[in-house]
Enzyme design. Structure first.
Site, PDB file in Angstrom:
ATOM      1  N   LYS A 171       0.828  -1.208   0.000  1.00 45.06           N
ATOM      2  CA  LYS A 171       0.000   0.000   0.000  1.00 45.06           C
ATOM      3  C   LYS A 171       0.862   1.258   0.000  1.00 45.06           C
ATOM      4  CE  LYS A 171      -3.480   2.783   0.179  1.00 45.06           C
ATOM      5  NZ  LYS A 171      -4.435   2.880   1.295  1.00 45.06           N
ATOM      6  N   LYS A 240       1.016  11.624   5.452  1.00 47.25           N
ATOM      7  CA  LYS A 240       1.332  10.574   6.427  1.00 47.25           C
ATOM      8  C   LYS A 240       1.866   9.328   5.734  1.00 47.25           C
ATOM      9  CE  LYS A 240      -1.748   7.819   7.551  1.00 47.25           C
ATOM     10  NZ  LYS A 240      -2.238   6.469   7.119  1.00 47.25           N
TER      11      LYS A 240
END
Length: 296
Positions: A171, A240
């Site tokens: 991911k 992030k």
């Protein structure tokens, strides 16, 4: 129908809850936000008081959380999920966190004979609501046959990547590529616009040529119309994820020559107060430097 837990009632969690309810499942949901709790109740979900309370009523739990620290608190805190889940329960963590945290949560789960899978997803709120997410799975391979029916409740394309943490690696790599393409699109469209080429026509050329990419269809409208405040995936979240990607690359001793430059662009956009905007707002950094805009 079987009871299923959902912890985290944000944009993605809401889609999962709605999709599961439509399929006839009893959903037990938790989120600290009163507004999120009210929304879940209005949809027909049972709202409980803590992650631990979710574990008291089901052995199948999906989590969708903002980051590593909150994921650890939800799983391992005093009123955490692991405090109550029975043996042979399954936890599907669709949050995007770092691989090391995923491995730690998996180890803690195994100590209680619980099976934790890092299952970050792609497809956005629309894919979540439709149950068509792409899911990247890391965890115990021997349990794949048992967990597949549950993953198919929220996802269409399901990839087993390997042992615990592998889903998160995939991911983070995926999102780094999305971030780079987004920044590249903003740069190219700004060059074209300043040179007098209609950005919409240039985007059409990119879409039909060798530079075709799905990022353009997802984030292109915000870039082309300057509607950066309409968030598909927030700049805060992408920022992030890029930090987690860079940390993972350092651990593997891989230079991040392209990604680090793009990460600095997201850093600049975040510093300008655009964190709640769509991640495509990174393109405004180039626009402002060039004193030009793509939007027409």
């Amino acid at each position: 129908m079987e009871a299923i837990g959902v912890i985290g009632i944000g944009a993605m969690g809401k889609g999962m809850i709605g999709s599961l309810l439509k399929k006839g499942y009893h959903v037990y949901a938790y989120d600290p936000s009163p507004a999120a709790q009210q929304w879940a109740q209005e949809q027909g979900a049972h709202v409980v008081a803590s992650p631990q309370a979710v574990g008291c009523v089901t052995r199948i739990v999906f989590t969708s959380l903002p980051g590593p620290a909150i994921a650890e608190q939800v799983m391992l805190g005093e009123d955490g999920l692991y405090q109550a889940l029975p043996e042979d329960s399954y936890v599907f963590d669709t949050s995007t966190i770092d691989p090391a945290t995923a491995k730690r949560l998996n180890q803690k789960a195994l100590e209680k004979q619980i099976y934790y899978f890092d299952c970050p997803v792609s497809g956005g709120p629309a894919g979540s609501a439709a149950g068509t997410l792409t899911i990247m799975v890391g965890g115990e391979e021997s349990k794949l046959e048992a967990i597949m029916p549950y993953l198919q409740l929220i996802g269409k394309e399901i990839f087993y990547l390997g042992e615990s943490g592998a889903g998160q690696v995939a991911k983070l790599c995926h999102n780094s590529v999305v971030a780079v393409i987004t920044a590249a699109l903003g740069e190219a469209l700004t060059v074209g616009a300043k040179a007098g080429v209609d950005p919409h026509k240039l985007a059409a050329v990119i879409d039909k040529g060798s530079a075709h990419n799905r990022v353009l269809s997802v984030f292109g409208p915000n870039i082309l119309y300057g509607t950066y405040e309409k968030s598909v995936f927030s700049l805060d979240h992408m920022h992030k994820d890029l930090q987690l990607y860079a940390a993972t690359a350092r651990e593997q001793q891989v230079p991040v020559l392209v990604g680090s430059t793009v990460a600095q662009m997201y850093e600049a956009a975040k510093a300008q107060g655009k964190g709640s905007w769509d991640s495509s707002a990174v393109c405004t950094v180039t626009e402002e430097l060039a004193k030009a805009t793509v939007a027409r």
